[in-house]
Write a protein that holds these residues in place. Structure first.
Motif, PDB file in Angstrom:
ATOM      1  N   ILE A  64       0.840  -1.197   0.000  1.00 43.31           N
ATOM      2  CA  ILE A  64       0.000   0.000   0.000  1.00 43.31           C
ATOM      3  C   ILE A  64       0.876   1.248   0.000  1.00 43.31           C
ATOM      4  O   ILE A  64       0.654   2.186  -0.770  1.00 43.31           O
ATOM      5  N   CYS A  65       1.915   1.247   0.820  1.00 40.66           N
ATOM      6  CA  CYS A  65       2.815   2.397   0.868  1.00 40.66           C
ATOM      7  C   CYS A  65       3.544   2.602  -0.459  1.00 40.66           C
ATOM      8  O   CYS A  65       3.678   3.720  -0.948  1.00 40.66           O
ATOM      9  N   GLN A  66       4.023   1.485  -1.033  1.00 38.46           N
ATOM     10  CA  GLN A  66       4.777   1.616  -2.296  1.00 38.46           C
ATOM     11  C   GLN A  66       3.885   2.103  -3.424  1.00 38.46           C
ATOM     12  O   GLN A  66       4.301   2.935  -4.241  1.00 38.46           O
ATOM     13  N   ALA A  67       2.651   1.599  -3.490  1.00 42.16           N
ATOM     14  CA  ALA A  67       1.731   2.035  -4.521  1.00 42.16           C
ATOM     15  C   ALA A  67       1.496   3.525  -4.418  1.00 42.16           C
ATOM     16  O   ALA A  67       1.428   4.234  -5.423  1.00 42.16           O
ATOM     17  N   THR A  68       1.400   4.032  -3.173  1.00 41.11           N
ATOM     18  CA  THR A  68       1.222   5.463  -2.975  1.00 41.11           C
ATOM     19  C   THR A  68       2.455   6.216  -3.469  1.00 41.11           C
ATOM     20  O   THR A  68       2.338   7.230  -4.156  1.00 41.11           O
ATOM     21  N   ASP A  69       3.607   5.711  -3.113  1.00 42.48           N
ATOM     22  CA  ASP A  69       4.865   6.339  -3.499  1.00 42.48           C
ATOM     23  C   ASP A  69       4.976   6.442  -5.016  1.00 42.48           C
ATOM     24  O   ASP A  69       5.390   7.468  -5.559  1.00 42.48           O
ATOM     25  N   GLN A  70       4.570   5.372  -5.725  1.00 50.08           N
ATOM     26  CA  GLN A  70       4.657   5.365  -7.187  1.00 50.08           C
ATOM     27  C   GLN A  70       3.483   6.098  -7.830  1.00 50.08           C
ATOM     28  O   GLN A  70       3.429   6.231  -9.040  1.00 50.08           O
ATOM     29  N   GLY A  71       2.522   6.527  -7.026  1.00 45.77           N
ATOM     30  CA  GLY A  71       1.336   7.177  -7.589  1.00 45.77           C
ATOM     31  C   GLY A  71       0.460   6.213  -8.357  1.00 45.77           C
ATOM     32  O   GLY A  71      -0.308   6.600  -9.226  1.00 45.77           O
ATOM     33  N   ASN A  72       0.564   4.934  -8.060  1.00 47.72           N
ATOM     34  CA  ASN A  72      -0.237   3.920  -8.744  1.00 47.72           C
ATOM     35  C   ASN A  72      -1.566   3.744  -8.012  1.00 47.72           C
ATOM     36  O   ASN A  72      -1.734   2.861  -7.186  1.00 47.72           O
ATOM     37  N   PHE A  73      -2.516   4.612  -8.325  1.00 50.88           N
ATOM     38  CA  PHE A  73      -3.757   4.620  -7.550  1.00 50.88           C
ATOM     39  C   PHE A  73      -4.632   3.399  -7.777  1.00 50.88           C
ATOM     40  O   PHE A  73      -5.267   2.915  -6.839  1.00 50.88           O
TER      41      PHE A  73
END
Lengths: 457, 582
Positions: free
Chosen positions: B536-545
């Motif tokens: 969840i954190c990495q997806a946020t970091d990559q902007g992969n909503f």
């Protein structure tokens, strides 16, 4: 469970037992004092006494469940260490494991016996028939009625074939009829030599129960618990409660209890506290654990003619020792006197008897102030800067005065009596005791009103 | 509610007991006012991309106060929500059928899954000042606190004895009087206990969210959590120590100054008539009760509560009694209700459609990754609980079977459970890293989670073990059961109902710890463990909503179902079979 031991030595011997709770702390309280008791083979012993006499504690001491503060417990002549191997117990509230079936509960008693599964089952069948529960083996306790639960409790104890079967008020959690039935069955089992136990010890506050079952009745006195008298009971089994000798014995025990409760010397403080200058303090008398309402009820019933205490208790269907406490309380505030086994109103009691509610409060108010303990606290309140005593201060004093009593209960009674008589009031929010003041229902005095307005803005 | 008739008025001239107590009460009021103003200032700060924290210990009380205020504001909101929602559910039968299952789902949702979306959404909503980030703090804490309080109040209302309600009717209580005289007193005990648990949960999330950074996005706000995180970044050991001490002082102070007195006070609402001999005591409550100012406030406040609002008294009785019915009928007649339903359904449909559109973009490889990571996190959660159980059950039984020990240690475990463990996750990770080297967070995360779970289990087992009747223990002694036999017949079944309660709470705690324990920042570096929390954190970091949405949804659904099909059933069995007879 062993049968080889010599039959001449007593099964259990208690000598010089003393028990204190809360040891070392401020709230130390002596529960038992100088208890000497012997349980022999083929004895049926009843421990009888008012609440607070420590009868259950004695039973737990010779079972090895708790250790006495001092004194020795001997089992078959040897000092007892740990749990008594010869004891099984039936509990007042049954103590059945709710998650085990009747069979599993009963077989707990044989968990560590050297029987194989088949022998265990045979034992189980025999015992379950004895207590009249055949067919209930796979039922959970919550599906049983109170009487049947206690039968399971009895079965679990019997299956251990104990040397001493201990019963701690076994019928008092049951309704009267069920208790009666079960008591008769215990009487039958107790007189049956093949029952599987050698001796029975039963704790009870019911005199008829003790006389019905026991060969030896140990009458105990309270504060601190001590042996008042051991009454042998030679009546042959089965006993008939309506027979004359039975009634005589019951009356005899009533007399002993009445004497021990009413005609006892007032409980004094520990001798070391009674130094020359505060020798007077020795006359502080604790309030018995009854309500003023009960005392007033008694005053209403009595007249100047003496009445038999025992007959009154029977008529009121009151537990005898509880009833004695009510009489003791009434005697303390000089409402009644108790010549012999009887009770009658004093002059003061007669006045209260005839008074209306308002006068009555005034009379009780004055009667309480006659008591040293109330005078002490009234003076202390008046002398204190704030005209209040905190609960802790009062508790401390009570602990000092009455080391053998529970201070919280005394405090509760002290406040309740004083409230009844409009003497003190207690503010539970701030936990302080103060003098009672009338609520201002009408117009408050002008000065007071002004003050109130000032401080309320 | 005063038993003592004399106290009401004559109390006006109560003697002065303690000037210090008065002073302390005044000081407390002033502090609260001052803090509220300070908080307002914070909110108007222009949004900064990084938090401005001064590591001097002299600033720490200020930061602690800000943290406390966030928790307190969220708590007040939770309390208001509780009163509203629970009463609605308890008195409106139609709504109840929908409101209670909803509440049940909301309660079992893993809040940590929604932490990131809430934060992102609110920061986007208020891009120019701190309001968004502050609001998200409060909303997250609120969501962590509110559900069990609502449930508690709802159950109290449903269990309100008919007699009490009848007394209210016969005395013609106004709704306000009914609320203050019947409903609140009856519910107080449950509410106080649940508030205590709730606030502890609040600190947990507070410590995560105050220190929240993902990649190079910094969401930190001034508070103990951010102070600690900055201290960890700058390797300032003393500052870290101060932060932990400050947090501990806050937790202990709240316990002693708020909860202990409240628990003692709430005892007066016990429904039994008899007084038990062993009462809870609070020196603090007694101390302040005896102060003059407190007496004055008590009278003022209780008058306010007891006195019915003036206009209601003067209104005709008939009107008062029938007004709720009239309002309700009027509501039913107007088309508002239908309109409302349509609007809500439309919003739900729109939201659902957007969600589907978003999820459509998730590739099947990503779904596979999510499933795998979910499994890994599940394994961590279960191992953390298993390990906690192995440690806490023997310890809890040992403590609980010893009344003296239990009396001292039970409050301590409660306080320990209130300490927000994520605060020290990075430090703990550092130790794990020293022991295990690269990649050690993969298993180390389990240990971090345990910090959140073990206390709940311990606390419940102690409570369970000390509730085992004395006679049952005596019985096992007299039947000479020993060792394992005793455990099998007495201890384990005896604590089982309490243990399941502990497990349910602990499982919630472990899932909530998954984000903070799988994604750890320490000394400027980020360490991750493969799992849904880290994902969840990495997806946020990559902007992969799309991926973020999918992961959040997966975690939420899974936890809700796991709760429904495992924990609920287990607890039903425990209640059915292992409860003591009374």
């Amino acid at each position: 469970m062993s049968t080889s031991a010599s039959t001449s030595t007593p099964i259990v011997e208690l000598s010089n037992i003393e028990m204190r709770f809360g040891e070392g702390g401020e709230k130390e309280m002596k529960v038992l004092e100088n208890i000497n008791l012997t349980v022999n083979e083929h004895d049926v012993m009843a421990l009888l006494g008012p609440s607070g006499c420590g009868k259950s504690t004695i039973m737990r001491i010779f079972s090895g469940l708790i250790q006495p503060t001092s004194g020795t417990v001997k089992y078959r002549g040897n000092r007892l260490r740990g749990v008594n191997p010869g004891v099984a117990m039936v509990f007042q509230n049954f103590a059945l494991f709710p998650w085990l079936t009747v069979r599993e509960n009963v077989l707990l008693g044989l968990e560590n016996a050297s029987y194989n599964a088949e022998e265990k089952e045979q034992h189980f069948q025999k015992i379950i028939e004895t207590v009249g529960l055949d067919g209930y083996g796979d039922v959970l306790p919550k599906e049983l009625s109170g009487g049947m639960k206690q039968r399971v409790g009895i079965a679990r104890a019997l299956i251990m074939e104990p040397e001493i079967l201990c019963m701690d008020e076994p019928f008092s959690a049951l309704d009267v009829l069920t208790g009666e039935t079960l008591r008769n069955e215990i009487g039958r089992i107790a007189s049956d030599p093949s029952a599987g136990f050698k001796s029975l010890v039963i704790v009870t506050h019911n005199i008829a129960e003790a006389v019905y079952l026991a060969r030896n009745i140990v009458v105990l006195a309270a504060h601190p618990g001590r042996v008042q008298k051991i009454v042998p009971n030679p009546l042959p089994y089965p006993r008939d409660p309506s027979s004359a000798p039975f009634q005589q014995l019951v009356a005899q025990i009533h007399a002993i209890l009445t004497n021990s409760v009413l005609h006892d010397e007032p409980t004094v403080t520990e001798p070391e506290l009674v130094s020359a200058e505060n020798a007077e303090e020795a006359t502080y008398v604790p309030m018995p654990n009854v309500t003023m309402g009960e005392v007033m009820g008694l005053v209403q019933m009595l007249g100047r003619e003496p009445e038999s205490i025992f007959a009154l208790a029977t008529r009121l269907k009151k537990d005898f020792s509880t009833f004695l406490s009510v009489i003791k309380a009434a005697e303390l505030i000089d409402m009644v006197e108790t010549p012999g086994q009887t009770v009658r109103l004093t002059k003061a009691g007669m006045a209260v008897h005839n008074a209306d509610l308002k006068q009555r409060k005034k009379l009780i108010h004055d009667a309480l102030l006659e008591l040293k303990i109330y005078r002490y606290f009234a003076d202390k309140i008046d002398q204190s800067e704030t005209h209040e005593l905190t609960e802790e201060e009062v508790l401390n004093d009570l602990t000092q005065f009455f080391p053998n009593e529970r201070p919280k209960i005394l405090f509760k009674n002290l406040v309740a009596w004083a409230r009844y008589a409009d003497l003190f009031s207690f503010d539970p929010r701030r936990a302080v005791l103060k003098r009672f003041e009338k609520a201002y229902l009408g117009k408050p005095p002008a000065s007071r009103l002004r003050k109130a307005e000032e401080s309320e803005g | 509610m005063d038993l003592n008739p004399a106290q009401g008025r004559s109390g006006v001239e109560e003697p002065r007991r303690s000037a210090l107590a008065d002073f302390l009460i005044l000081a407390a009021i002033i502090t609260v006012l001052f803090s509220l103003i300070e908080m307002g200032k914070e909110w108007h700060h222009p949004f900064q991309s990084s938090v401005d924290i001064n590591l001097s210990p002299w600033y720490l009380p200020y930061y602690t106060m800000l943290s406390f205020l966030r928790g307190a504001v969220a708590y007040v909101l939770s309390f208001l929500f509780t009163l509203f929602y629970a009463r609605w559910a308890a008195y409106d039968r139609k709504a109840e059928r929908f409101l209670i299952p909803l509440l049940d789902i909301l309660q079992s949702l893993p809040l940590s899954a929604f932490l990131v979306p809430i934060e992102l959404a609110l920061v986007a909503l208020f891009p120019h000042n701190n309001i968004g980030i502050e609001l998200s703090c409060i909303i997250v804490i609120f969501t962590g606190q509110v559900w069990n309080m609502t449930f508690s109040f709802y159950y109290s209302l449903k269990a309100l004895p008919v007699d009490f309600a009848d007394v209210g009717k016969l005395a013609r209580f106004t709704p306000w009087q009914k609320f203050t005289q019947v409903e609140l007193p009856f519910a107080t005990k449950g509410l106080v206990y649940n508030s205590m648990v709730s606030l502890a949960g609040g600190w947990f999330f507070l410590s995560i969210i105050e220190a929240f950074t993902i990649g190079n996005q910094d969401f930190r706000v001034k508070g103990v959590g951010s102070y600690m995180s900055v201290a960890q970044e700058q390797k300032d050991g003393w500052a870290q120590f101060y932060a932990v001490v400050a947090m501990m002082i806050m937790v202990v102070a709240i316990d002693q100054l708020i909860w202990r007195p409240l628990i003692v006070w709430s005892n007066k609402f016990k429904i039994e008539d008899t007084e038990s001999e062993f009462q809870d005591r609070s020196a603090v409550l007694l101390y302040f009760s005896r102060s003059r100012l407190a007496g004055w406030m008590h009278r003022k406040f209780s008058n306010l509560v007891r006195r019915p609002p003036a206009q209601v008294v003067t209104a005709p009785r008939v009107m008062v009694e029938h007004s709720p019915g009239i309002v309700k009928k009027a509501l039913e007649r107007t088309p508002w209700r239908g309109f409302f339903t349509v609007v809500v359904l439309a919003m739900l449909a729109y939201g659902g459609w957007q969600m589907v559109k978003l999820l459509w973009e998730v590739t099947w490889q990503e779904w596979l990754t999510i499933a795998g990571d979910l499994l890994l996190t599940l394994i961590r959660v279960l191992s953390a609980m298993a390990l906690s159980t192995v440690i806490a059950v023997p310890a809890g039984i040992w403590i609980g079977s010893n009344p003296k020990l239990a009396r001292y240690l039970m409050p301590l475990t409660q306080i320990a459970a209130s300490f927000p463990s994520p605060l020290v996750f990075p430090n703990l990770f550092f130790l794990i890293y020293l022991a295990g080297g690269e990649g050690s967070l993969q298993w180390g995360a389990v240990i971090l989670m345990m910090l959140g779970t073990v206390w709940y289990i311990l606390f419940n087992v102690i409570a369970g073990a000390s509730a085992i009747p004395q006679d049952l223990r005596a019985c096992t002694q007299l039947t000479h059961l020993h060792g394992w036999q005793k455990w099998r017949t007495l201890w384990l079944p005896g604590i089982f109902p309490a243990l399941t309660t502990g497990w349910i709470t602990a499982a919630g705690g472990a899932w909530n710890a998954s984000i903070a324990s799988e994604y750890v920042n320490y000394q400027g570096k980020t360490e991750t463990a493969t799992g849904l929390g880290a994902l969840i954190c990495q997806a946020t970091d990559q902007g992969n909503f799309p991926k973020l949405a999918a992961a959040v949804l997966a975690m939420a659904l899974f936890v809700v179902f796991f709760n429904r099909f495992v924990w609920k059933r287990l607890s039903a069995v425990a209640q059915e079979r292992y409860q003591f007879l009374t």
